[in-house]
Design a protein around this motif. Structure first.
Motif, PDB file in Angstrom:
ATOM      1  N   GLN A 214     -39.934 -25.899   2.223  1.00 52.26           N
ATOM      2  CA  GLN A 214     -39.594 -25.705   3.629  1.00 52.26           C
ATOM      3  C   GLN A 214     -39.678 -24.224   4.023  1.00 52.26           C
ATOM      4  O   GLN A 214     -39.206 -23.361   3.293  1.00 52.26           O
ATOM      5  CB  GLN A 214     -38.174 -26.225   3.863  1.00 52.26           C
TER       6      GLN A 214
ATOM      7  N   THR B 209     -38.291 -21.406   6.049  1.00 53.42           N
ATOM      8  CA  THR B 209     -37.096 -21.080   6.822  1.00 53.42           C
ATOM      9  C   THR B 209     -37.389 -19.905   7.733  1.00 53.42           C
ATOM     10  O   THR B 209     -38.430 -19.254   7.623  1.00 53.42           O
ATOM     11  CB  THR B 209     -35.940 -20.708   5.886  1.00 53.42           C
ATOM     12  N   TRP B 210     -36.443 -19.628   8.653  1.00 51.15           N
ATOM     13  CA  TRP B 210     -36.682 -18.511   9.564  1.00 51.15           C
ATOM     14  C   TRP B 210     -36.638 -17.191   8.813  1.00 51.15           C
ATOM     15  O   TRP B 210     -37.296 -16.230   9.204  1.00 51.15           O
ATOM     16  CB  TRP B 210     -35.706 -18.538  10.733  1.00 51.15           C
ATOM     17  N   VAL B 211     -35.881 -17.161   7.695  1.00 52.75           N
ATOM     18  CA  VAL B 211     -35.850 -15.917   6.905  1.00 52.75           C
ATOM     19  C   VAL B 211     -37.227 -15.658   6.315  1.00 52.75           C
ATOM     20  O   VAL B 211     -37.725 -14.538   6.323  1.00 52.75           O
ATOM     21  CB  VAL B 211     -34.795 -16.014   5.789  1.00 52.75           C
TER      22      VAL B 211
ATOM     23  N   SER C 211     -40.125 -16.641   7.519  1.00 53.64           N
ATOM     24  CA  SER C 211     -41.022 -16.168   8.571  1.00 53.64           C
ATOM     25  C   SER C 211     -40.767 -14.708   8.897  1.00 53.64           C
ATOM     26  O   SER C 211     -41.695 -13.927   9.117  1.00 53.64           O
ATOM     27  CB  SER C 211     -40.834 -17.018   9.835  1.00 53.64           C
ATOM     28  N   LEU C 212     -39.454 -14.352   8.913  1.00 59.58           N
ATOM     29  CA  LEU C 212     -39.102 -12.972   9.245  1.00 59.58           C
ATOM     30  C   LEU C 212     -39.655 -12.016   8.196  1.00 59.58           C
ATOM     31  O   LEU C 212     -40.265 -10.984   8.531  1.00 59.58           O
ATOM     32  CB  LEU C 212     -37.580 -12.846   9.329  1.00 59.58           C
TER      33      LEU C 212
ATOM     34  N   SER D 250     -50.197 -12.879  13.551  1.00 63.55           N
ATOM     35  CA  SER D 250     -49.147 -13.822  13.157  1.00 63.55           C
ATOM     36  C   SER D 250     -49.702 -15.217  12.956  1.00 63.55           C
ATOM     37  O   SER D 250     -49.048 -16.043  12.326  1.00 63.55           O
ATOM     38  CB  SER D 250     -48.048 -13.853  14.213  1.00 63.55           C
TER      39      SER D 250
ATOM     40  N   SER E 130     -46.847 -18.117  11.589  1.00 63.83           N
ATOM     41  CA  SER E 130     -46.560 -19.322  12.364  1.00 63.83           C
ATOM     42  C   SER E 130     -47.825 -20.160  12.356  1.00 63.83           C
ATOM     43  O   SER E 130     -48.836 -19.787  12.928  1.00 63.83           O
ATOM     44  CB  SER E 130     -46.162 -18.967  13.791  1.00 63.83           C
TER      45      SER E 130
ATOM     46  N   TYR F 288     -32.287 -22.542  20.427  1.00 66.50           N
ATOM     47  CA  TYR F 288     -33.155 -21.397  20.700  1.00 66.50           C
ATOM     48  C   TYR F 288     -34.154 -21.706  21.802  1.00 66.50           C
ATOM     49  O   TYR F 288     -34.670 -20.802  22.445  1.00 66.50           O
ATOM     50  CB  TYR F 288     -33.852 -20.936  19.415  1.00 66.50           C
ATOM     51  N   GLU F 289     -34.365 -23.020  22.057  1.00 67.76           N
ATOM     52  CA  GLU F 289     -35.224 -23.362  23.191  1.00 67.76           C
ATOM     53  C   GLU F 289     -34.584 -22.939  24.504  1.00 67.76           C
ATOM     54  O   GLU F 289     -35.262 -22.449  25.408  1.00 67.76           O
ATOM     55  CB  GLU F 289     -35.485 -24.877  23.216  1.00 67.76           C
TER      56      GLU F 289
END
Lengths: 343, 187
Positions: free
Chosen positions: A11, A13-15, A17-18, A102, A129, B2-3
């Motif tokens: 998965q 995660t947003w971390v 992606s960051l 990106s 993304s 967040y949307e």
């Protein structure tokens, strides 16, 4: 490489992606700086010179010297300029170049080892993304990047700047059609706008590369890509011999540097797109990531090579080339591709 | 969550930018606000999951506003404010108010959401681009073709209007040089 199959991936995660975003920013900025050094060296060798030699071994530290100069130089805003737009314009070029990055796969995906505190075990994806319309997004963002030179030229109250801005507009309106139409034929063959699908469609070795099916589209895309990144045969925007420095005439220091970070980031983006769409991407055997670095490096070198070998064209020659030569060829290519696919 | 944040962020930015477009007296500010507003609108498409339409919005308006810039460059000094001639503020107020009212009514209509049903729902497994294509070539085939013909007509008209002396290069055109020289001599 099975790591590119979506179902095998952990998965995101947003971390993750960051971390990926920070990595892209840091590494591409550094490569963009290093690219200027490589460019000077390659150009020098092609012109039987030595290039930068004095700072550090073999001139390698020239990069740091240039960086110090750029960061410490006075930031001048001309008196009659539109100050806000003048100051924002370089940020547009740099920011859009990185936003475009990106959506392209830049480095391999990896998982941070467990022994590192806080971040251990986080999966970092290869694309920050993974849009399923990646190609259109990247081309659109790179097109938006030309607002940087345009606004810079128009806001600086300088005649050379205005000429540079006008040239930006005509260059944009000329090449954009060719870029879209040339990449349309491969998109029709693959039936997807995602970079991952392009990569998977060509995973059967060199024979399955799209360049063999679409040689015309490949050449057209390269030419349009040179215009898109303002590389030499089409670098009308800041052609020293004609318009001093075009849109960048009044800029100094880091604001000037941001234009060039953006330009080199765009060169890398175009190289990655060409490598993935036409030259098979990153998955053949176990060495996929080495081959894509070699492919991207080749395209980067090709841009320097062309700069050393070819003179500039005039703006009217660029428009003639794009509208009267390249666009009809691209349309014919799309039509023939369609007919071949239907029959 | 967040949307919602993204929606309000994009809303405030878009409305603010378009306000600048209308209110500003400086060509450069107005055009730049227009371009960035158009780019930010694509954010709404992305929030709604319509990636393809979002990117199309981005590409189309980046190009369209760029063409507008070239006109601004030809007609105005971009670094100065423009003196606007506002005749009859009452009429402007009336027309603007009316069109705003109509727009609000139009976009507030879906409040009665039970009266709305999707005639062409999303297809399972089909991507964004495929769905747009399916709708374009079934339900909206006639408008699509009509739009194509109109664009063709506009293109031919544009070529005819601009195409006089197309076989001569303006760069190599020397016919006006004598006139310019005589004008210079007269000074």
């Amino acid at each position: 490489m099975e790591t590119t199959l979506v179902e095998n991936l952990p998965q995101v995660t947003w971390v993750g992606s960051l971390i990926k975003a920070v990595l892209i920013l840091a590494v591409i900025s550094a490569i963009a700086g290093f690219g200027t050094f490589i460019e000077r060296k390659v150009l020098a060798f092609m012109q039987r010179r030595l290039g930068p030699m004095h700072v550090g071994p073999y001139g390698l530290l020239q990069l740091i010297a240039d960086g110090i100069k750029l960061f410490t130089k006075e930031d001048i805003v001309p008196q009659n300029a539109n100050k806000l737009i003048f100051m924002v314009a370089p940020a547009i070029t740099a920011a859009t170049a990185f936003v475009a990055l990106s959506a392209v796969p830049v480095f391999p995906d990896f998982t941070i080892p467990e022994f590192i505190p806080l971040l251990g075990g986080i999966f970092v994806p290869s694309i920050a993304s993974d849009l399923n319309i990646g190609i259109l997004f990247v081309l659109g963002m790179m097109a938006a990047g030309l607002y940087g030179p345009l606004l810079a030229g128009m806001s600086q109250a300088n005649k050379w700047g205005i000429i540079g801005a006008a040239r930006t507009a005509i260059q944009f309106l000329s090449y954009e059609v060719v870029t879209g139409l040339s990449i349309l034929a491969p998109i029709m063959l693959v039936g997807s706008l995602s970079f991952v699908d392009f990569n998977n469609a060509q995973s059967g070795g060199i024979g399955s590369w799209l360049i063999w099916q679409q040689p015309v589209a490949f050449v057209l895309f390269l030419i349009a890509g040179f215009a898109e990144t303002n590389r030499t045969p089409f670098d009308l925007l800041e052609h020293e011999a004609e318009v001093v420095s075009g849109y960048a005439t009044e800029y100094s220091g880091m604001r000037w540097g941001m234009f060039f970070i953006g330009e080199y980031a765009n060169m890398i983006t175009i190289s990655i797109i060409a490598a993935i769409v036409f030259l098979g991407g990153y998955s053949e055997g176990g060495l996929g990531w080495l081959t894509i670095i070699l492919k991207v490096g080749f395209f980067f070198f090709l841009m320097l090579w062309v700069r050393a070998a070819w003179p500039h064209v005039r703006p009217d020659q660029l428009m003639w080339l794009c509208w009267k030569v390249l666009m009809p060829i691209a349309v014919i290519n799309v039509v023939i591709t369609g007919i071949v696919m239907m029959v | 969550m967040y949307e919602i944040v993204a929606f309000y962020l994009f809303s405030v930015l878009t409305i603010g930018l378009f306000l600048v477009t209308v209110m500003s007296k400086n060509v450069l500010y107005a055009m730049t606000a227009l371009a960035s507003g158009m780019v930010l609108i694509s954010g709404f498409f992305f929030i709604l999951g319509a990636d393809f339409l979002g990117v199309v919005q981005l590409i189309v308006y980046v190009g369209a506003v760029m063409a507008l810039y070239s006109f601004a460059m030809m007609f105005f000094d971009a670094t100065r404010d423009i003196k606007e001639k506002n005749t009859n503020a009452g009429l402007v107020f009336l027309l603007g108010g009316l069109s705003a009212l109509v727009l609000v009514l139009m976009f507030a209509a879906p409040i009665h959401s039970d009266a709305i049903q999707a005639l062409y729902p999303m297809h399972e497994g089909a991507g964004n681009a495929q769905d747009v294509g399916i709708v374009l070539f079934t339900k909206y085939l006639v408008p699509f073709e009509v739009a194509a013909v109109m664009l063709l007509v506009a293109m031919i008209a544009g070529i005819i209007l601009a195409g006089k002396k197309m076989d001569q290069s303006l760069t190599e055109d020397t016919s006006a040089d004598d006139e310019i020289m005589t004008l210079k001599d007269a000074k």
